[in-house]
Design an enzyme around this catalytic site. Structure first.
Site, PDB file in Angstrom:
ATOM      1  CG  ASN A   1       0.335  -5.019   7.687  1.00 20.18           C
ATOM      2  OD1 ASN A   1       1.151  -5.383   8.512  1.00 20.18           O
ATOM      3  ND2 ASN A   1      -0.458  -5.324   7.537  1.00 20.18           N
TER       4      ASN A   1
ATOM      5  CB  ALA B   1      -0.973  -0.127   1.194  1.00 19.03           C
TER       6      ALA B   1
ATOM      7  CG  HIS C   1      -0.454   5.386   3.218  1.00 15.66           C
ATOM      8  ND1 HIS C   1      -0.791   4.859   4.551  1.00 15.66           N
ATOM      9  CD2 HIS C   1      -1.112   4.344   2.317  1.00 15.66           C
ATOM     10  CE1 HIS C   1      -1.653   4.000   4.488  1.00 15.66           C
ATOM     11  NE2 HIS C   1      -1.795   3.460   3.037  1.00 15.66           N
TER      12      HIS C   1
END
Length: 268
Positions: free
Chosen positions: A189, A123, A219
């Site tokens: 994660n 991700a 993010h």
């Protein structure tokens, strides 16, 4: 032909298997899928024949690579066994490595068996740049993760705040990656992957927000060091089946598998 085993058939495992089935270039074959409860899945006969609850049946196969996509517990249960079996291990639930003793055991087993533990970008992005930059002095790495309220149901954050009543962004965590990876095993994660690529779990700073104003899992990465500076923002489309993760995770695993099967590799 690259022979692949899959541990876990949740959102990510299913997406990886489907992507392999649609891969026109070929060269990759799923030979077995290990699950906890086979009765939970309605799958075509071609996959039903590959799916098993039995470790012995799964590990009777001759794998080149095993993809773990079943959570931190699966890394602890099967990581060493995969490496001892003679296969490389792709770890999706990389937050499991916040357990330093587990990381050391797996690294030792990989060394003994001359196997590789592979962490896909999943991700997050920029891990190649972070990993390269970490070879010289790196001063700081910071991650800010923002996800919409629906991504946090079933997590610790439900005990902190009413997700349905939020009208403004809520900071649910402000600390270091070792703690964020342990507290949010399905959702952050990325902090673990960033830590392993850069300056470690205890120096990587992390903030986690529940943000009712966004629809993407976002993010933001900032790193500074001898190499210069990187500032990166990533917006991932959440999976319709599991908003804690994004479609890009399975795509990243598929890219990693393609790299292993290909003679031409970009973006290492």
């Amino acid at each position: 032909m690259l022979k692949i085993g899959i541990i876990g058939y949740g959102t990510i495992g299913e997406d990886v298997v489907q992507a392999i089935g649609k891969d026109r270039e070929g060269g990759i074959q799923v030979t077995s899928i290990l699950v906890r409860d086979r009765s939970k899945y309605v799958v075509p006969s071609s996959l039903a024949d590959l799916m098993t609850e039995q470790e012995a049946v799964f590990f009777a196969n001759d794998f080149d690579i095993v993809v773990e996509s079943a959570g931190h517990g699966a890394v602890k249960l099967y990581g060493e066994k995969v490496l001892a079996h003679g296969a490389d291990l792709i770890v999706v639930s990389v937050g499991a490595f916040a357990d330093e003793a587990l990381q050391k055991r797996l690294m030792q087993k990989a060394t003994e068996r001359c196997r590789k533990i592979i962490i896909p970008s999943a991700a997050i992005g920029g891990l190649d740049r972070i990993a390269a930059g970490s070879l010289g002095p790196m001063e700081e790495v910071t991650l800010i993760t923002r996800k919409p309220p629906k991504a946090w149901y079933g997590t610790l954050i439900e005990q902190q705040v009413s997700l349905t009543e939020l009208t403004e962004p809520y900071c649910a965590f402000d600390g270091v990656a070792r703690d964020s990876a342990r507290l949010f095993p399905e959702s952050v994660n990325v902090s673990a992957a960033l830590s392993l690529a850069g300056i470690g779990f205890d120096r990587t700073k992390v903030k986690v927000f529940v943000d009712p104003h966004i629809t993407s899992n976002t993010h933001e990465i900032e790193a500074r060091g001898k190499f210069g500076q990187i500032m990166l923002q990533i917006q991932n489309t959440p999976s319709a089946r599991n908003p804690k993760t994004g479609y890009i995770v399975a795509m990243s695993v598929m890219k990693t598998l393609r790299d292993r099967a290909s003679h031409f590799v970009i973006g290492v």
